[in-house]
Design an enzyme around this catalytic site. Structure first.
Site, PDB file in Angstrom:
ATOM      1  N   THR A   9       3.896  -5.987  14.694  1.00  0.00           N
ATOM      2  CA  THR A   9       4.210  -5.987  16.122  1.00  0.00           C
ATOM      3  C   THR A   9       4.694  -7.385  16.515  1.00  0.00           C
ATOM      4  OG1 THR A   9       2.465  -4.347  16.477  1.00  0.00           O
ATOM      5  CG2 THR A   9       3.248  -5.546  18.413  1.00  0.00           C
ATOM      6  N   LEU A  11       5.492   8.345  14.157  1.00  0.00           N
ATOM      7  CA  LEU A  11       4.759   7.714  15.257  1.00  0.00           C
ATOM      8  C   LEU A  11       3.872   8.733  15.970  1.00  0.00           C
ATOM      9  CD1 LEU A  11       7.413   5.375  16.947  1.00  0.00           C
ATOM     10  CD2 LEU A  11       5.807   4.831  15.131  1.00  0.00           C
ATOM     11  N   ARG A  13       1.715 -10.825  -6.424  1.00  0.00           N
ATOM     12  CA  ARG A  13       1.519  -9.383  -6.273  1.00  0.00           C
ATOM     13  C   ARG A  13       2.135  -8.623  -7.448  1.00  0.00           C
ATOM     14  NH1 ARG A  13       3.301  -7.105  -0.660  1.00  0.00           N
ATOM     15  NH2 ARG A  13       1.275  -7.827  -0.003  1.00  0.00           N
ATOM     16  N   CYS A  25      -1.592   1.234  10.589  1.00  0.00           N
ATOM     17  CA  CYS A  25      -0.595   1.977  11.370  1.00  0.00           C
ATOM     18  C   CYS A  25      -0.991   2.385  12.782  1.00  0.00           C
ATOM     19  CB  CYS A  25      -0.178   3.237  10.605  1.00  0.00           C
ATOM     20  SG  CYS A  25       0.934   2.894   9.228  1.00  0.00           S
ATOM     21  N   TYR A  57       0.806  -1.219   0.000  1.00  0.00           N
ATOM     22  CA  TYR A  57       0.000   0.000   0.000  1.00  0.00           C
ATOM     23  C   TYR A  57       0.843   1.274   0.000  1.00  0.00           C
ATOM     24  CZ  TYR A  57      -4.446  -2.394   0.709  1.00  0.00           C
ATOM     25  OH  TYR A  57      -5.573  -3.167   0.538  1.00  0.00           O
TER      26      TYR A  57
END
Length: 480
Positions: free
Chosen positions: A90, A217, A38, A272, A11
């Protein structure tokens, strides 16, 4: 001719490189990925991701100065600038599990760059990474450099899915972080020159590496915080009879607050927000800042609470049982104008309803049946892996049917849950839908897209997030 290679055709990498190719016809841009299906899709008429305007951009450049390839090492070796846009999920186990970013894919990309490079290169962090990642990557590259000079830059993306092409054409800002050395500054200017083809120079912000990494962030944390703030207010609005839309409008008129990201909903999603906040929490904890970590953790906790609250409202409204009842789910993507389902609140809501033994009929205009089954049957740790490492086909869930339009989803249903704000859901023939549903017929609007009063006139019992409760709902058990 300057040559750019981007590792990762997802993306971020795909749309970003397509726009660079369009705006910089003198630059050759190659997007590489080891996942062959892909790349085949990028070279076909059916791109692997849906993004308004992306088709046109790719078709204008593909085969001229924009290429998609699985020959990763060849194109990395030939490039002057290498963007790295790989997955940073994560961690699921070990030190920092549940919060820290897993840099496995980043590290293997860095080692491969060091192995195949024969000329000096600028290596650009494009995927969201924790602060100090650049330093780690720099160490890998320098210790394996064989005399080749690598400069590391941080160039975080600030794209919103659904408007990515518009955001790339007219960005609020482009952020480039690098070392404060002559070589580092030279690398910053080289990347700045690429963006300067179409972005006004005053909107290109240059910082040190750590500021650029932390800014990404921080931006996502602040945006998510606004959503959790208005969602917390929505619960209070329902309890008091206030209307969250009116409250949002009133506070949004304050220029210090502004009106964006103040729409109450069933919760935020996307690739995100949650991941970056968890990352921020982990960094705070590692730096001895438990109070700061706790503050940001609450943003995620409110988001989880909102999904649970929504499910509780559905169950309690329908006589405290949805076992065997058909519930129509309208929308599965985390927001309109994208097919992305990463961290979509629909997953949590659907799993909550399935846990109470509901039968789900799901419709989304851009999300495939396979993706929906995948999201509902697989563990998050499996979904976070690259596509070629995921199970070949998901286990079908018998209680879930995926259908081709909203009317089919709602036929014979006891209730409808609107979980994505697709424009088409505003203009459906709700009289036709009502006539084909079980009675009493419920609409649970998790995005506040329908006119609740019009639906009540038709005969629906309507629950809208943060709005004064339907008289039916006031008589139902209180929702914790």
């Amino acid at each position: 001719m300057v040559k750019i290679c981007c590792i990762g055709a997802g993306y971020v990498g795909g749309p970003t490189m397509a726009v660079i190719a369009l705006k910089c016809p003198d630059i050759e841009v190659v997007v590489v990925d080891i996942f062959e299906p892909r790349i085949i899709a990028w070279n076909s008429d059916h791109l692997p991701i849906y993004e308004p305007g992306l088709d046109d951009v790719v078709k204008q450049c593909r085969g001229k100065n924009l290429f998609f390839s699985t020959d990763v090492e060849k194109h990395v070796a030939e490039a002057d600038i290498v963007f790295v846009s790989v997955n940073t999920p994560t961690k699921t186990q070990g030190l920092g599990a549940g919060k820290a970013a897993d840099l496995t894919y980043w590290e293997s990309a860095a080692r491969m760059i060091a192995d195949v490079s024969k000329t000096d290169k600028i290596v650009v962090e494009k995927s969201t990474v924790p602060v100090k990642t650049a330093e780690a990557i720099e160490k890998i590259l320098t210790h394996n450099s064989k005399g080749i000079n690598f400069q590391i830059l941080s160039n975080p993306e600030f794209l919103a899915e659904g408007t990515a092409i518009k955001d790339l054409f007219n960005p609020d800002r482009v952020l480039i972080g690098g070392r404060e050395t002559p070589e580092g500054q030279k690398a910053i200017h080289a990347l700045k020159d690429v963006y300067a083809h179409w972005v006004p120079v005053e909107q290109i912000i240059c910082t040190n590496l750590w500021s650029a990494e932390l800014s990404k962030l921080a931006a996502n944390a602040f945006l998510a915080q606004r959503i959790s703030s208005v969602n917390a207010m929505s619960a209070l609005c329902e309890a008091t009879g206030a209307d969250v839309s009116q409250v949002s409008h009133a506070i949004g008129k304050d220029t210090r607050i502004g009106s964006k990201f103040l729409n109450a909903s069933v919760g935020f999603g996307g690739s995100c927000f949650q991941k970056d906040i968890l990352n921020l929490v982990y960094i705070c904890e590692c730096n001895g800042l438990p109070e700061v970590a706790s503050y940001w953790k609450q943003v995620i906790q409110v988001n989880e609470y909102q999904k649970t609250r929504f499910v509780n409202r559905v169950v309690s409204s329908m006589f405290n049982t949805i076992s065997g009842k058909k519930i129509a789910i309208l929308g599965f993507a985390f927001k309109k104008d994208t097919g992305d389902t990463r961290e979509t609140p629909a997953i949590g809501v659907c799993r909550g309803l399935l846990g109470d033994k509901a039968m789900l009929s799901i419709y989304d205009p851009q999300v495939s049946q396979e993706q929906i089954q995948r999201d509902l049957s697989m563990q998050k740790s499996e979904l976070d892996r690259p596509p070629h490492l995921q199970p070949a086909s998901p286990t079908a869930i018998k209680q879930v049917a995926c259908v081709w339009d909203a009317y089919e989803a709602a036929k014979g249903a006891h209730g409808i849950c609107i979980l994505t704000e697709w424009d088409e859901f505003k203009t459906l023939d709700y009289q036709k839908i009502y006539d084909d549903m079980q009675k009493p017929a419920f609409v649970f609007d998790g995005r506040n897209v329908v006119d609740a009063e019009k639906l009540r006139e038709i005969g629906f019992i309507v629950y809208s997030i943060g709005k004064p409760l339907d008289s039916w709902l006031k008589d139902m058990p209180a929702v914790a």
